[in-house]
Design an enzyme around this catalytic site. Sequence first.
Site, short mmCIF file in Angstrom:
data_model
loop_
_atom_site.label_atom_id
_atom_site.label_comp_id
_atom_site.label_asym_id
_atom_site.label_seq_id
_atom_site.Cartn_x
_atom_site.Cartn_y
_atom_site.Cartn_z
N CYS A 37 -4.01 7.48 -3.67
CA CYS A 37 -4.44 6.14 -3.27
C CYS A 37 -3.39 5.49 -2.37
O CYS A 37 -2.24 5.92 -2.36
CB CYS A 37 -4.63 5.23 -4.49
SG CYS A 37 -5.92 5.75 -5.63
N HIS A 55 -5.53 -1.92 -3.52
CA HIS A 55 -5.28 -0.56 -4.02
C HIS A 55 -6.55 0.24 -3.75
O HIS A 55 -7.51 0.17 -4.51
CB HIS A 55 -4.99 -0.64 -5.53
CG HIS A 55 -4.65 0.67 -6.16
ND1 HIS A 55 -3.71 0.74 -7.16
CD2 HIS A 55 -5.10 1.93 -6.00
CE1 HIS A 55 -3.60 2.00 -7.58
NE2 HIS A 55 -4.46 2.73 -6.87
N THR A 113 0.94 -3.30 -8.53
CA THR A 113 -0.05 -2.26 -8.82
C THR A 113 0.69 -1.00 -9.20
O THR A 113 1.83 -0.79 -8.78
CB THR A 113 -1.03 -2.03 -7.65
OG1 THR A 113 -2.15 -1.27 -8.11
CG2 THR A 113 -0.37 -1.33 -6.47
#
Length: 187
Positions: free
Chosen positions: A42, A59, A36
């Site tokens: 995040c 995520h 990712t």
Amino acid sequence: MKVYTTDRSNDRSEPERIKVGVADHAVAHAGSTLVTSGLGSCVGIALTDVDAGVAGLAHAMLPAASAEAEAGAHGDGTRTRGNDTNSDVWKYVDTAVPALAREVVDAGADRARIEARVAGGSAMFEFESSAGAVGERNVAATREALEAHSIPLVATDVGGDYGRSLRLDVETAELSIRRAHGETHVI
């Protein structure tokens, strides 16, 4: 839940690379790599069971659904992946952790052997709500959710003011973090 199967019997030299988007997840078996990118505030949450050869990566964007309102913001090659009907589950840390744990167990992990690694939670912007910066709140929510579900947190690479990209080797459970300023760190 969607299940994707890839026949990799002819080519075992390169692991299957599975991309996890924002507010998304994937669960895979040994022989795969979960990746990712774009982690700022995040958090990337990796749950692994090395003995079973199963891992998952989520995520997540925000600590909890209520946080969005407060901020005024908005092996065998088998894997599972989120779909549009429950995408909000993966958007929030407090729902992503238990959902990912369930899917990792459904894929063959032993609940008692699952370990967590977490990266992200940067302070990317000067904006803060009265509850604190989103990145800090995401990290705190992740720790709380993991503790609530009795999942040991074995390594972190959190905070700072830079973005990250992650690469999770399902077979070894090594989480490689490439920081925006070029440094790579493995946990």
